[in-house]
Design an enzyme around this catalytic site. Structure first.
Site, PDB file in Angstrom:
ATOM      1  N   ASP A  91       3.934 -19.431  -4.550  1.00 42.33           N
ATOM      2  CA  ASP A  91       5.570 -19.616  -3.549  1.00 42.33           C
ATOM      3  C   ASP A  91       5.637 -20.705  -3.425  1.00 42.33           C
ATOM      4  OD1 ASP A  91       5.294 -16.606  -3.277  1.00 42.33           O
ATOM      5  OD2 ASP A  91       3.507 -16.415  -2.101  1.00 42.33           O
ATOM      6  N   HIS A 198       7.325  -9.335  -1.470  1.00 43.65           N
ATOM      7  CA  HIS A 198       8.255 -10.207  -2.496  1.00 43.65           C
ATOM      8  C   HIS A 198       8.880  -9.141  -3.361  1.00 43.65           C
ATOM      9  CE1 HIS A 198       5.222 -13.948  -1.009  1.00 43.65           C
ATOM     10  NE2 HIS A 198       6.736 -14.220  -0.585  1.00 43.65           N
ATOM     11  N   CYS A 295       1.051 -14.148  -8.146  1.00 36.65           N
ATOM     12  CA  CYS A 295       1.004 -15.502  -6.786  1.00 36.65           C
ATOM     13  C   CYS A 295      -0.038 -15.894  -6.714  1.00 36.65           C
ATOM     14  CB  CYS A 295       0.615 -14.347  -5.953  1.00 36.65           C
ATOM     15  SG  CYS A 295       1.699 -13.237  -5.597  1.00 36.65           S
TER      16      CYS A 295
HETATM   17  N1  GLY Z   1      -0.803 -13.690   2.271  1.00 33.79           N
HETATM   18  C1  GLY Z   1       0.258 -13.468   1.238  1.00 33.79           C
HETATM   19  C2  GLY Z   1       1.587 -14.313   2.271  1.00 33.79           C
HETATM   20  O1  GLY Z   1       1.309 -13.832   3.027  1.00 33.79           O
HETATM   21  O2  GLY Z   1       2.198 -15.201   1.948  1.00 33.79           O
END
Ligand code: GLY
Length: 302
Positions: A91, A198, A295
């Site tokens: 992310d 996402h 991720c």
């Molecule tokens: N646990 C991943 C997020 O919410 O960004």
């Protein structure tokens, strides 16, 4: 939006001529605080989100890293104890070849994860590094989990984490380095941000022409939003939405070791047909905190 970049060496390659091989992966160990990680969407996917085992999560993550290492040199950064989600490195950055955008994650609790990833990217010598936080300010947000680069298109899912300013920033940065404007696509929030966290919670690619997407209305909506058929993608439809998140790394697929035999069978068939290697990896404990396979790594071509 005016962009300025931080560079470590001369710019040599444009993303328009994207390299197909990844040369290094960045990952991060699981912190002891993982049980406090954000979990807003996992209730849709797994039955019991209250009972997260740190030991099992670490074991599964270790297996994931072992399998990833078979296909790419892998850096594993130390955990940041005060950042429970810090293993979800995807992310914090969007990288294509020698261009990377450091993101401003949409959830405030995740912003402390970003600096150390930026330091790592600069140490690795990524030529063009754009920092969304410094250049766009507070307004632009993006989680890398909303961004899918298939090798032909850069899809950016607008979601609770990624906004239009974030999309514009990515678009400007990657267009500047050769990605054609019509290959950078904003995907409306019909897909990401509702039942899923996402964009890549619901769709990932296994090669430049093939997507994994769920059966049913979420899959239909996502594929329509991507314009998948018109853009020449074949979709492998899977009953288990967790299985739709797979890592494609140098001709090999890491897929979720789901209990759904139909999903596994369809992934196997798809990989065999395309001459792709395949390993099933169980990260179900990470899924309790909305973590999927993609991720946990950032794949770079440096
Ligand atoms: N646990 C991943 C997020 O919410 O960004």
């Amino acid at each position: 939006m005016m962009l300025s970049r931080q560079t470590r060496r001369a710019y040599t390659t444009s993303v328009g001529a994207s390299r197909s091989r990844h040369t290094v992966a960045i990952t991060r160990e699981i912190p002891g605080s993982f049980i406090n990680a954000v979990a807003a969407h996992s209730a849709n996917q797994v039955s019991d989100v209250s009972d997260v085992s740190l030991a099992l999560a670490r074991k599964q993550h270790h297996d994931y890293l072992s399998n990833l290492r078979k296909h790419i040199p892998t850096i594993c950064l130390p955990p940041i104890e005060c950042q429970p989600d810090c293993l979800f490195v995807e992310d914090t950055v969007v990288a294509i070849d020698d261009t990377a955008v450091i993101t401003q994650p949409g959830h405030l609790s995740r912003r402390g994860e970003v600096d150390s990833i930026k330091t790592m990217l600069l140490q690795l010598g990524i030529a063009n590094v754009y920092d969304m936080r410094e250049i766009a300010g507070e307004g632009a947000t993006c989680d890398g989990g909303d961004v899918m680069f298939t090798g032909r298109h850069l899809f950016v899912g607008i979601s609770a984490r990624t906004n239009n300013d974030g999309f514009e920033f990515l678009s400007d940065a990657f267009a500047r380095h050769g990605l054609a404007a019509d290959s950078i696509i904003s995907v409306p929030p019909v897909a990401a941000g509702k039942e899923i966290l996402h964009l890549k919670s619901a769709v990932t690619h296994i090669d430049k022409h093939t997507l994994l997407a769920p059966t049913g209305s979420i899959g239909d909506t996502v594929l329509e939003a991507l314009g998948a058929a018109e853009r020449g993608y074949e979709a492998i439809r899977l009953p288990d939405i967790l299985s739709c998140n797979a890592v494609a790394v140098n001709g090999h697929i890491l897929a979720q070791a789901s209990k759904c035999e139909i999903s596994k069978y369809r992934i196997e068939q798809a990989c065999n047909k395309r001459n792709l290697g395949l390993t099933f990896v169980d990260t179900s404990e990470l899924a309790k905190k909305d973590g999927a396979l993609t991720c946990c790594s950032v794949l770079l071509s440096v």
